[in-house]
Structures are given as C-alpha cells and as structure tokens.
Scaffold this motif. Structure first.
Motif, PDB file in Angstrom:
ATOM      1  N   ASN A 430      35.841 -41.570  -2.697  1.00 50.12           N
ATOM      2  CA  ASN A 430      35.218 -42.140  -3.898  1.00 50.12           C
ATOM      3  C   ASN A 430      34.440 -41.101  -4.707  1.00 50.12           C
ATOM      4  OD1 ASN A 430      36.211 -44.699  -3.341  1.00 50.12           O
ATOM      5  ND2 ASN A 430      34.523 -45.078  -1.909  1.00 50.12           N
ATOM      6  N   GLU A 431      34.522 -39.864  -4.309  1.00 45.73           N
ATOM      7  CA  GLU A 431      33.835 -38.820  -5.044  1.00 45.73           C
ATOM      8  C   GLU A 431      34.915 -37.910  -5.628  1.00 45.73           C
ATOM      9  OE1 GLU A 431      30.279 -38.072  -3.362  1.00 45.73           O
ATOM     10  OE2 GLU A 431      30.538 -39.391  -1.652  1.00 45.73           O
ATOM     11  N   LYS A 432      34.499 -37.039  -6.529  1.00 40.44           N
ATOM     12  CA  LYS A 432      35.519 -36.262  -7.237  1.00 40.44           C
ATOM     13  C   LYS A 432      35.840 -34.935  -6.555  1.00 40.44           C
ATOM     14  CE  LYS A 432      35.510 -37.745 -12.001  1.00 40.44           C
ATOM     15  NZ  LYS A 432      34.545 -37.739 -13.092  1.00 40.44           N
ATOM     16  N   ILE A 433      35.614 -34.832  -5.269  1.00 38.57           N
ATOM     17  CA  ILE A 433      35.832 -33.540  -4.615  1.00 38.57           C
ATOM     18  C   ILE A 433      36.827 -33.678  -3.476  1.00 38.57           C
ATOM     19  CG2 ILE A 433      33.583 -32.634  -5.254  1.00 38.57           C
ATOM     20  CD1 ILE A 433      32.598 -33.246  -2.460  1.00 38.57           C
ATOM     21  N   LEU A 434      37.318 -32.553  -2.995  1.00 31.13           N
ATOM     22  CA  LEU A 434      38.346 -32.565  -1.940  1.00 31.13           C
ATOM     23  C   LEU A 434      37.851 -31.977  -0.628  1.00 31.13           C
ATOM     24  CD1 LEU A 434      41.437 -31.275  -3.980  1.00 31.13           C
ATOM     25  CD2 LEU A 434      41.028 -33.606  -3.225  1.00 31.13           C
ATOM     26  N   VAL A 435      36.980 -30.960  -0.714  1.00 32.62           N
ATOM     27  CA  VAL A 435      36.577 -30.259   0.514  1.00 32.62           C
ATOM     28  C   VAL A 435      35.054 -30.123   0.607  1.00 32.62           C
ATOM     29  CG1 VAL A 435      38.679 -28.924   0.967  1.00 32.62           C
ATOM     30  CG2 VAL A 435      37.024 -28.084  -0.699  1.00 32.62           C
TER      31      VAL A 435
END
Ligand SMILES: Nc1ncnc2c1ncn2[C@@H]1O[C@H](COP(=O)(O)OP(=O)(O)O)[C@@H](O)[C@H]1O
Ligand SMILES: [Mg+2]
Length: 507
Positions: A430-435
């Motif tokens: 639900n957040e805009k990041i991957l790592v």
C-alpha cells in the motif's frame, strides 16, 4: 481552411499532446513556425518542402503561399525533428491537396529530403500518452512500430515515407496495425559473471546479498587485484529479473536516450552501468540541451557501479547526494524543471590509498600522508553517509584461489534475494516503494522496531558520534533486510549487530 493535426512532445519520461495547426493563405511566399520551436523544428521547413516535392506534390516554397505553422501549447519548448510529418500532413490538408480526418490520431516522424521517414526516440512514452488520452491511432516511422506496439490499447501504424502516410490516411492503402507480442521480447537473462567464479571473499558476498535484497548502497575497499571489480560485475546475477512494470519504465528511459535496439525493444534485464571516473557531471546525473538522461537514470532499477571511486571529480560526487536520497533527479531547464527517475543501488570500489598498498603486510605503501588524506577525504563526509555497507575486500590466499569452482552459486543467492523481495513487496503493497532502502522515516518507525538491547547498542554509537542521524536510519533499514533474509518478522539483536558491523568504520 486551417488544419489541425495532433502530435506530441516529451517532458522527461512523460509525453504531452501538441496541436499542430497550419494556415495557408495566398500571398507573398513565406513559411513560419511559431510556438517555441528550437533550431531543429525551424529546419523542418526545409525538410518538409523537399519531402513534399519528392512525394509528388508541389512544395510550398515554390508557390505564392504564406504558410503559418503554430505548435500549441505555445509556452512549451518544442524540440527535435519529430514534427516534420505532422507539419507536412497539416500543410497538405490546409492547402486542400489531400483529405483525411485527423481526429484521434497522433502523428510523429522525421522526414528525409526524399520523403522517407526516419526513426524517432521516446516512442513508448508517446504510445502510453495516446492510450491514456483516448487516441485511437499512432502513426509513426516504420522502424518504431514494434516498440510502440508494446503498449496495448492504441493502434500503431508504421509508415515508410510521406507518400505511404498520405495513402493510408486517405484510405487508398491499407496498412495492418502493428502486432507486438510482448513475450517475444522477454530475454532469458544470462549472467556472464557468477559469484561462484570468485574464490573466498565470503563476507563480501554476504554483503552483496544484503545489498541486492534490500537495495542498499555499498562501498568495497581493498588492494588492486583483490576482486572488487569482479564482485561488482557479479551483482546482476543475484538480482531478481525486472517485473513487466519495471521493464516498461526502464525501456522508456532507454528509448528517450536513443539507446534502445530496434530489434530488441523491451529491456527486461536490470541495468548495470559503470561510468568512467573521468565522466562529467552532466554525463552522470543528466541534463544538457536537449536534456538527456545521465548514468544515474540509465541505472534506474539496477546498479550504478563507480569503480575507482575517489578518482571521480569532487563536484560529480557531490551531485550524487540528492538523487541517492530521493531516488530521482531534477534537472533545471530554461523554463521548466525536468524530473527523471534514478533509483539504483550504488556500488563503489576503492583502493585503500593511491598506490593501493596501504595496510598490505607484504608491500610497502608509496604514498605520502597528505596524499592518503586527500584520497580518503572523498571517502568521507555527506556522500559516504549515504553508503550502507562498507566492506573490506582483502587479497585472497593461494589455497583459496586455486581451489575448485563452486558451480552457479549465484542461483541460490538469487532465490533468497527474490524471496526477500517478495516479503518487501507484500509489506509495501500500500506504499509507493518496492524495497527496504526506499523507506522514509514514518515507514522506518513502523517497520523497524528493535528491542531494548539493540536500542542500547545504537545509543552507544550515536552518542559517541560514530553514527549520524542519517546513519542511524540507514542501519535500521539494513537490519530490516537482514531480518527479512531470514524471514523473521522481528529485527533481533543479531540482525542489528550485523547491520552495524557493515556501517561502522573504525579508522
Ligand atoms: N577472489 C578471486 N577469485 C578468483 N579470481 C580472482 C579473485 N580476485 C581476483 N581475481 C582475478 O584477478 C583479476 C582482477 O580482479 P579485479 O576484480 O579487477 O580486482 P580489483 O578490482 O580489486 O583491482 C580478476 O579478473 C580475476 O581474474
Ligand atoms: Mg578494479
């Protein structure tokens, strides 16, 4: 009657619709282009005139007509030669030499004097725009059709020359819409350098695994010939393949940079860029006129390897600070600022001193104290504060070097990295990041809780000045990755201690 056809302009990775209006009236011969055209757009007049004549029509330059081309919106700078085709078609339409309905069609292409169309850059961005804005057709040079066809939901028609474009638009010739099968362009990754080729260096390999799993930055220090460059080049072999979304993003970047091979229009391997240490600031971070993506953008979703790190110009190193922190770069232009993505793993390598022998028990270091100080200064300060893992790469002993090959050791590590990335994907869904490395302070608070014993240890390092505030947050992110590699929900003391071990340099 004035005509209006649609074209597009690139703004960073995104594109914008440009309306090309052409008005023809009887009068003294003249041909003007307005709407912030650059030199290349101005020169369209000459190319368009010649191409029109080569296609069997009379050039506006040989008739008593006043031609006014207006590119709207007027405040956006128009660059390059992509407006040749829409200007030529707009003129022929306004002069009532041809008839077609321009609505719903985006038209792009550079014309050669004989009417042939030359390939253009940034095609995926244009196709995406057309599809999003509800255009039904994209008409462009044939060489670009396969690439544009990667985007579904808009029909792509590749044409060879102006005459063919006219015949197609007037309904005199049928052209089949491009069918690009995405699966055809998925390359099976092959990794020229496997970590198994590198003997010994177990702790460096462990650090590489952590860096790959959580996207953390890394600095390797060791004598020449110890295997630093080799280790760095093995990193792609332990990174997971790109997802389709990431692939398109990377492909867009290479398309606008003009680096996309026509026969392989989709990039699904993680970029590995290793700019030379003499590279300029513009080459590294991007910019120029017209603006081009720099190495940090070309390394997006992959690795930026900076070998001989202290040899880079100081200004160049300083300019990396902001993009490393933000995962993107903003290049200022005359009127607009342009933002390009730049989320990469920084892998830096350095000798311990200019001659490379410092700390070697056998060889004597030739450098003066001030030389060493100058060299090391680049390895400290604000930029180094953004490096998460500092590792020593010592010379390996003969017994190890001569030992048998460990086959395909990268596969196993890659599997662990992929599993860890899955955990992160789920955590950040639900957040805009991957790592993990992309976490910001609120996310660190939420996902990087540590026990009291770990807090005591962190307190000791922060209070003694060995760990900055930024360093503190970065250690927590690395500890999160170390815990994820063990599929542990909690960050234990050991996880944190390992993360700290890579961070703190005792010299
Ligand atoms: N641990 C190792 N295992 C196998 N070969 C190695 C190892 N370290 C160095 N080499 C050999 O030495 C060469 C030089 O290594 P390199 O990575 O360029 O060193 P550095 O960048 O540290 O100067 C490599 O191409 C490789 O042939
Ligand atoms: Mg090297």
């Amino acid at each position: 009657m004035p005509s209006k056809v649609f074209s597009a302009a690139l703004l960073g990775l995104e594109a914008k619709i440009i309306e090309v209006e052409v008005d023809c009236s009887y009068g003294l011969r003249c041909f003007n282009i307005v709407g912030l055209p650059d030199q290349a757009v101005q020169e369209a007049r000459e190319r368009v005139g010649a191409a029109i004549e080569s296609s069997g029509f009379q050039s506006p330059h040989h008739q008593p007509v006043r031609v006014l081309v207006s590119l709207a919106p007027a405040d956006l700078k128009k660059e390059g030669s992509i407006y040749d085709l829409p200007i030529a078609l707009g003129y022929l339409l306004a002069a009532e030499k041809i008839k077609f309905d321009p609505s719903g069609k985006i038209i792009l292409g550079e014309l050669a004097l004989d009417g042939r169309l030359r390939p253009i850059k940034g095609v995926i961005s244009f196709a995406t725009l057309g599809q999003e804005k509800g255009f039904s057709q994209l008409i462009l040079p044939k060489e670009n059709a396969i690439e544009a066809g990667l985007i579904k939901g808009i029909k792509v028609f590749g044409v060879e020359n102006l005459k063919e474009a006219i015949d197609y638009l007037e309904g005199k010739k049928e052209i089949l819409a491009q069918e690009t099968k995405i699966e055809d362009f998925f390359q099976i990754p092959n990794y020229p350098i496997d970590l198994g080729y590198i003997k010994g260096q177990e702790s460096s390999k462990r650090a590489l695994e952590i860096a790959a799993a959580g996207g953390h930055n890394l600095l390797m220090m060791g004598p020449p010939g110890a295997g630093k460059t080799l280790l760095a080049k093995a990193i792609p072999s332990i990174l997971p393949p790109l997802s389709f979304g990431e692939s398109l993003e990377v492909t867009k970047i290479y398309s606008i940079a003009g680096l996309l091979p026509q026969e392989k229009p989709l990039i699904n391997l993680r970029p590995f860029r290793s700019p030379h240490h003499t590279s300029s600031e513009v080459a590294l971070i991007g910019g120029g006129n017209p603006p081009r993506p720099g190495e940090i953008t070309l390394a997006h979703r992959g690795v930026l390897f900076m070998d001989e790190f202290p040899e880079f110009h100081r200004d160049v190193l300083e300019s990396l600070r902001q993009p490393i922190e933000e995962g993107k770069i903003t290049v200022l232009r005359a009127k607009h600022s342009l933002t390009l993505p730049a989320s990469f793993i920084l892998v830096a390598a350095s000798n311990p001193c200019p001659c490379g022998n410092l700390g070697d028990p056998e060889k004597k270091c030739q450098c003066t104290n001030s030389q060493i100080r100058m060299y090391r200064r680049k390895l400290s300060g604000p930029l180094m504060d953004r490096v998460d893992l500092f590792i020593d790469v010592p010379q390996v002993k003969y017994e190890k070097l001569a030992s048998g090959d460990e086959e395909n050791c990268s596969v196993k590590i890659r599997e662990r990295v992929e599993k860890t990335r899955e955990i992160q994907k789920e955590r950040f869904k639900n957040e805009k990041i991957l790592v993990n490395s992309e976490m910001e302070i609120p996310q660190i608070k939420k996902y990087c809780q540590v026990d009291l014993k770990s807090q005591d240890l962190l307190r000791k390092y922060v209070n003694s000045g060995k760990l900055s505030a930024r360093g503190y947050h970065r250690v927590l992110k690395v500890a999160r990755t170390v815990a994820d590699l063990e599929n542990s929900e909690k960050i234990s003391f050991n996880h944190l201690a390992e993360a700290l071990m890579y961070r703190i340099r005792e010299d």
